[in-house]
Design a protein around this motif. Structure first.
Motif, PDB file in Angstrom:
ATOM      1  N   SER A 127       4.979   5.106  -2.661  1.00  0.00           N
ATOM      2  CA  SER A 127       3.652   5.206  -3.288  1.00  0.00           C
ATOM      3  C   SER A 127       3.273   6.653  -3.565  1.00  0.00           C
ATOM      4  O   SER A 127       2.636   6.946  -4.569  1.00  0.00           O
ATOM      5  CB  SER A 127       2.594   4.543  -2.411  1.00  0.00           C
ATOM      6  OG  SER A 127       2.585   5.138  -1.131  1.00  0.00           O
ATOM      7  N   HIS A 128       3.691   7.577  -2.701  1.00  0.00           N
ATOM      8  CA  HIS A 128       3.324   8.986  -2.889  1.00  0.00           C
ATOM      9  C   HIS A 128       4.266   9.735  -3.832  1.00  0.00           C
ATOM     10  O   HIS A 128       3.956  10.828  -4.266  1.00  0.00           O
ATOM     11  CB  HIS A 128       3.214   9.700  -1.541  1.00  0.00           C
ATOM     12  CG  HIS A 128       4.511   9.802  -0.802  1.00  0.00           C
ATOM     13  ND1 HIS A 128       4.986   8.780  -0.020  1.00  0.00           N
ATOM     14  CD2 HIS A 128       5.420  10.795  -0.740  1.00  0.00           C
ATOM     15  CE1 HIS A 128       6.142   9.144   0.506  1.00  0.00           C
ATOM     16  NE2 HIS A 128       6.433  10.359   0.085  1.00  0.00           N
ATOM     17  N   ASP A 129       5.424   9.148  -4.155  1.00  0.00           N
ATOM     18  CA  ASP A 129       6.352   9.778  -5.099  1.00  0.00           C
ATOM     19  C   ASP A 129       7.186   8.683  -5.757  1.00  0.00           C
ATOM     20  O   ASP A 129       8.179   8.226  -5.189  1.00  0.00           O
ATOM     21  CB  ASP A 129       7.243  10.794  -4.391  1.00  0.00           C
ATOM     22  CG  ASP A 129       8.080  11.628  -5.346  1.00  0.00           C
ATOM     23  OD1 ASP A 129       8.238  11.236  -6.531  1.00  0.00           O
ATOM     24  OD2 ASP A 129       8.585  12.673  -4.927  1.00  0.00           O
TER      25      ASP A 129
END
Length: 157
Positions: free
Chosen positions: A94-96
């Motif tokens: 989700s963050h990358d």
């Protein structure tokens, strides 16, 4: 001077002997993998991916590539088959979103446990043929040899 020639001959024989032992070991391991892993319906690479993910719960494609010393494109092709067969799933972080993690499905875990047990049984059988009391000695010698092979491999790449 004769001692130097004699030492060089011994060294060259040792190099040849180590080479032959390593080649025989690799061939025997490849035969084991082909015969024992094949009965489960997997290639060696598929087996190793399943077992690495089982051991680590999730791995990125880059991590699998590094652990197996295979190109990312090769890992992706192998993983496509495992995803198709519903043995693993891929998720983008989700963050990358560029990073893809793989994890085993329930079916994948079951298959990985079966593979793990087959391999464990094989090595139990191998250990049963070692002289009693020499298992640690053999392990130590194999660790030394493996370390030397890894260092040599890294140096030549």
């Amino acid at each position: 001077m004769p001692n130097h020639i004699n030492d060089l001959d011994k060294y060259n024989r040792c190099v040849e002997d180590i080479g032959e032992l390593l080649q025989r070991t690799v061939r025997i391991c490849q035969l084991f993998e082909r015969e024992q892993i094949k009965i489960h319906g997997f290639t060696s690479s598929q087996c190793h991916i399943l077992l690495e993910i089982l051991k680590n719960e999730t791995l990125t494609i880059n991590e699998i590539s590094a652990k197996m010393n295979l190109e990312i494109s090769t890992i992706t092709r192998i993983m496509d088959i495992l995803v198709r067969d519903q043995l693993l799933v891929r998720n983008r972080l989700s963050h990358d979103k560029r990073i893809v993690e793989a994890s085993l499905t329930e079916k994948g875990k079951q298959e990985a446990y079966k593979l793990q047990e087959t391999i464990r049984d094989y090595y139990k059988n191998v250990i049963s043929y070692l002289p009693p009391g020499h298992v640690r000695e053999v392990m130590s010698a194999v660790e030394l040899l493996l370390s030397a092979v890894e260092r040599s491999t890294r140096r030549s790449l």
